[in-house]
Write a protein that holds these residues in place. Structure first.
Motif, PDB file in Angstrom:
ATOM      1  N   GLY A 106       0.780  -1.229   0.000  1.00 17.40           N
ATOM      2  CA  GLY A 106       0.000   0.000   0.000  1.00 17.40           C
ATOM      3  C   GLY A 106       0.810   1.276   0.000  1.00 17.40           C
ATOM      4  O   GLY A 106       0.272   2.342   0.273  1.00 17.40           O
ATOM      5  N   GLY A 107       2.075   1.182  -0.293  1.00 15.07           N
ATOM      6  CA  GLY A 107       2.909   2.376  -0.358  1.00 15.07           C
ATOM      7  C   GLY A 107       2.537   3.227  -1.562  1.00 15.07           C
ATOM      8  O   GLY A 107       1.652   2.877  -2.352  1.00 15.07           O
ATOM      9  N   PRO A 108       3.209   4.342  -1.728  1.00 12.52           N
ATOM     10  CA  PRO A 108       2.934   5.213  -2.873  1.00 12.52           C
ATOM     11  C   PRO A 108       3.136   4.480  -4.195  1.00 12.52           C
ATOM     12  O   PRO A 108       3.961   3.578  -4.306  1.00 12.52           O
ATOM     13  N   VAL A 109       2.381   4.885  -5.209  1.00 15.34           N
ATOM     14  CA  VAL A 109       2.414   4.241  -6.518  1.00 15.34           C
ATOM     15  C   VAL A 109       3.814   4.306  -7.136  1.00 15.34           C
ATOM     16  O   VAL A 109       4.225   3.390  -7.856  1.00 15.34           O
ATOM     17  N   ILE A 110       4.563   5.340  -6.812  1.00 12.14           N
ATOM     18  CA  ILE A 110       5.896   5.522  -7.402  1.00 12.14           C
ATOM     19  C   ILE A 110       6.840   4.379  -7.025  1.00 12.14           C
ATOM     20  O   ILE A 110       7.790   4.089  -7.749  1.00 12.14           O
ATOM     21  N   LEU A 111       6.584   3.690  -5.919  1.00 15.16           N
ATOM     22  CA  LEU A 111       7.476   2.607  -5.488  1.00 15.16           C
ATOM     23  C   LEU A 111       7.516   1.471  -6.511  1.00 15.16           C
ATOM     24  O   LEU A 111       8.572   0.863  -6.718  1.00 15.16           O
ATOM     25  N   GLY A 112       6.407   1.182  -7.156  1.00 17.89           N
ATOM     26  CA  GLY A 112       6.403   0.153  -8.199  1.00 17.89           C
ATOM     27  C   GLY A 112       7.268   0.554  -9.373  1.00 17.89           C
ATOM     28  O   GLY A 112       8.016  -0.262  -9.921  1.00 17.89           O
ATOM     29  N   LEU A 113       7.198   1.812  -9.745  1.00 15.03           N
ATOM     30  CA  LEU A 113       8.013   2.318 -10.845  1.00 15.03           C
ATOM     31  C   LEU A 113       9.497   2.323 -10.472  1.00 15.03           C
ATOM     32  O   LEU A 113      10.348   1.941 -11.279  1.00 15.03           O
ATOM     33  N   VAL A 114       9.796   2.721  -9.256  1.00 23.69           N
ATOM     34  CA  VAL A 114      11.188   2.691  -8.785  1.00 23.69           C
ATOM     35  C   VAL A 114      11.706   1.254  -8.752  1.00 23.69           C
ATOM     36  O   VAL A 114      12.843   0.976  -9.138  1.00 23.69           O
ATOM     37  N   GLY A 115      10.871   0.315  -8.312  1.00 23.14           N
ATOM     38  CA  GLY A 115      11.255  -1.096  -8.306  1.00 23.14           C
ATOM     39  C   GLY A 115      11.562  -1.601  -9.704  1.00 23.14           C
ATOM     40  O   GLY A 115      12.517  -2.347  -9.917  1.00 23.14           O
ATOM     41  N   TYR A 116      10.746  -1.180 -10.668  1.00 19.21           N
ATOM     42  CA  TYR A 116      10.970  -1.590 -12.058  1.00 19.21           C
ATOM     43  C   TYR A 116      12.314  -1.077 -12.574  1.00 19.21           C
ATOM     44  O   TYR A 116      13.111  -1.849 -13.122  1.00 19.21           O
ATOM     45  N   TRP A 117      12.570   0.208 -12.402  1.00 24.21           N
ATOM     46  CA  TRP A 117      13.820   0.778 -12.933  1.00 24.21           C
ATOM     47  C   TRP A 117      15.040   0.301 -12.145  1.00 24.21           C
ATOM     48  O   TRP A 117      16.136   0.201 -12.692  1.00 24.21           O
ATOM     49  N   THR A 118      14.859  -0.028 -10.877  1.00 23.16           N
ATOM     50  CA  THR A 118      15.954  -0.627 -10.110  1.00 23.16           C
ATOM     51  C   THR A 118      16.287  -2.011 -10.669  1.00 23.16           C
ATOM     52  O   THR A 118      17.452  -2.381 -10.780  1.00 23.16           O
ATOM     53  N   THR A 119      15.263  -2.758 -11.062  1.00 22.72           N
ATOM     54  CA  THR A 119      15.487  -4.062 -11.687  1.00 22.72           C
ATOM     55  C   THR A 119      16.214  -3.909 -13.018  1.00 22.72           C
ATOM     56  O   THR A 119      17.129  -4.679 -13.321  1.00 22.72           O
ATOM     57  N   VAL A 120      15.833  -2.918 -13.802  1.00 27.66           N
ATOM     58  CA  VAL A 120      16.511  -2.678 -15.083  1.00 27.66           C
ATOM     59  C   VAL A 120      17.987  -2.351 -14.846  1.00 27.66           C
ATOM     60  O   VAL A 120      18.873  -2.887 -15.523  1.00 27.66           O
ATOM     61  N   ALA A 121      18.268  -1.489 -13.867  1.00 32.27           N
ATOM     62  CA  ALA A 121      19.666  -1.154 -13.542  1.00 32.27           C
ATOM     63  C   ALA A 121      20.426  -2.397 -13.087  1.00 32.27           C
ATOM     64  O   ALA A 121      21.597  -2.601 -13.449  1.00 32.27           O
ATOM     65  N   ALA A 122      19.769  -3.247 -12.305  1.00 34.63           N
ATOM     66  CA  ALA A 122      20.414  -4.478 -11.830  1.00 34.63           C
ATOM     67  C   ALA A 122      20.721  -5.420 -12.984  1.00 34.63           C
ATOM     68  O   ALA A 122      21.770  -6.082 -12.991  1.00 34.63           O
ATOM     69  N   LEU A 123      19.838  -5.471 -13.961  1.00 35.35           N
ATOM     70  CA  LEU A 123      20.076  -6.345 -15.115  1.00 35.35           C
ATOM     71  C   LEU A 123      21.249  -5.845 -15.951  1.00 35.35           C
ATOM     72  O   LEU A 123      22.041  -6.643 -16.466  1.00 35.35           O
ATOM     73  N   ILE A 124      21.399  -4.544 -16.077  1.00 38.07           N
ATOM     74  CA  ILE A 124      22.564  -3.988 -16.785  1.00 38.07           C
ATOM     75  C   ILE A 124      23.840  -4.329 -16.021  1.00 38.07           C
ATOM     76  O   ILE A 124      24.826  -4.782 -16.606  1.00 38.07           O
ATOM     77  N   ALA A 125      23.823  -4.155 -14.702  1.00 34.30           N
ATOM     78  CA  ALA A 125      24.985  -4.502 -13.874  1.00 34.30           C
ATOM     79  C   ALA A 125      25.276  -6.002 -13.946  1.00 34.30           C
ATOM     80  O   ALA A 125      26.444  -6.419 -13.974  1.00 34.30           O
ATOM     81  N   ALA A 126      24.228  -6.820 -13.998  1.00 36.20           N
ATOM     82  CA  ALA A 126      24.418  -8.273 -14.098  1.00 36.20           C
ATOM     83  C   ALA A 126      25.082  -8.642 -15.420  1.00 36.20           C
ATOM     84  O   ALA A 126      25.920  -9.550 -15.473  1.00 36.20           O
ATOM     85  N   GLY A 127      24.723  -7.947 -16.497  1.00 36.08           N
ATOM     86  CA  GLY A 127      25.369  -8.201 -17.787  1.00 36.08           C
ATOM     87  C   GLY A 127      26.853  -7.879 -17.756  1.00 36.08           C
ATOM     88  O   GLY A 127      27.681  -8.656 -18.253  1.00 36.08           O
ATOM     89  N   LEU A 128      27.211  -6.748 -17.155  1.00 34.70           N
ATOM     90  CA  LEU A 128      28.634  -6.387 -17.041  1.00 34.70           C
ATOM     91  C   LEU A 128      29.386  -7.378 -16.147  1.00 34.70           C
ATOM     92  O   LEU A 128      30.523  -7.750 -16.433  1.00 34.70           O
TER      93      LEU A 128
END
Length: 168
Positions: free
Chosen positions: A37-59
């Motif tokens: 039930g947190g703010p809606v922005i947390l889902g978006l932040v979670g998504y972009w954090t996952t994208v950043a993690a996937l880029i780091a995982a590739g490197l």
């Protein structure tokens, strides 16, 4: 045999692995907060954090493949291959998590998404354990202080003893 990619004598891949794993943990925490039930922005932040993690995982995977090139064909090589496969499987689970949330408005979290992420983190914990085993097998200790001894005063001063009296 030592790793090809080193910084100040230490293998770089174990250092790099902490970035994607830490980002995957953060993404899961953001998604859990979004579901609770947190703010809606947390889902978006979670998504972009996952994208950043996937880029780091590739490197990190590239660094792992470079290191894998020199690993001798014994138990150490099996551990290194397993370590890299586990890390790749974690990344695949989080790619799947990104695909799950691509159809959700504002990339919000869902129960199924959180389940996939928790599974990825559990598998990542296995990877952390394998990585610590691999470092002990592949890279012998350097004789540097460990534990709280590492926080002591440096053996040599960068300033060359500025402000201290010299004996003699």
């Amino acid at each position: 045999m030592q790793s090809r990619l080193r910084v100040h004598g230490h293998p770089i891949q174990p250092m790099l692995v902490t970035f994607p794993f830490g980002l995957f943990v953060c993404a899961t925490v953001f998604d859990l907060a979004d579901l609770l039930g947190g703010p809606v922005i947390l889902g978006l932040v979670g998504y972009w954090t996952t994208v950043a993690a996937l880029i780091a995982a590739g490197l990190t995977a590239i660094a792992g493949l470079v290191d894998l090139w020199d690993v001798p064909g014994d138990r150490t090589r099996r551990t290194a291959v397993t370590f890299n496969l586990v890390n790749a499987a974690v990344a695949v689970l989080f790619v799947f998590a990104c695909l799950i949330r691509s159809g959700v408005p504002e990339h919000g979290a869902t129960g199924g998404l959180l389940t996939v992420e928790l599974l990825g983190l559990a598998l990542g914990a296995v990877g952390v354990r394998l990585g610590s085993t691999l470092v002990r097998q592949f890279d012998p200790p350097t004789g540097e202080p460990a534990g709280f001894d590492a926080f002591g005063p440096p053996a040599t001063s960068v300033a060359g003893g500025f402000g201290r009296r010299r004996a003699g």
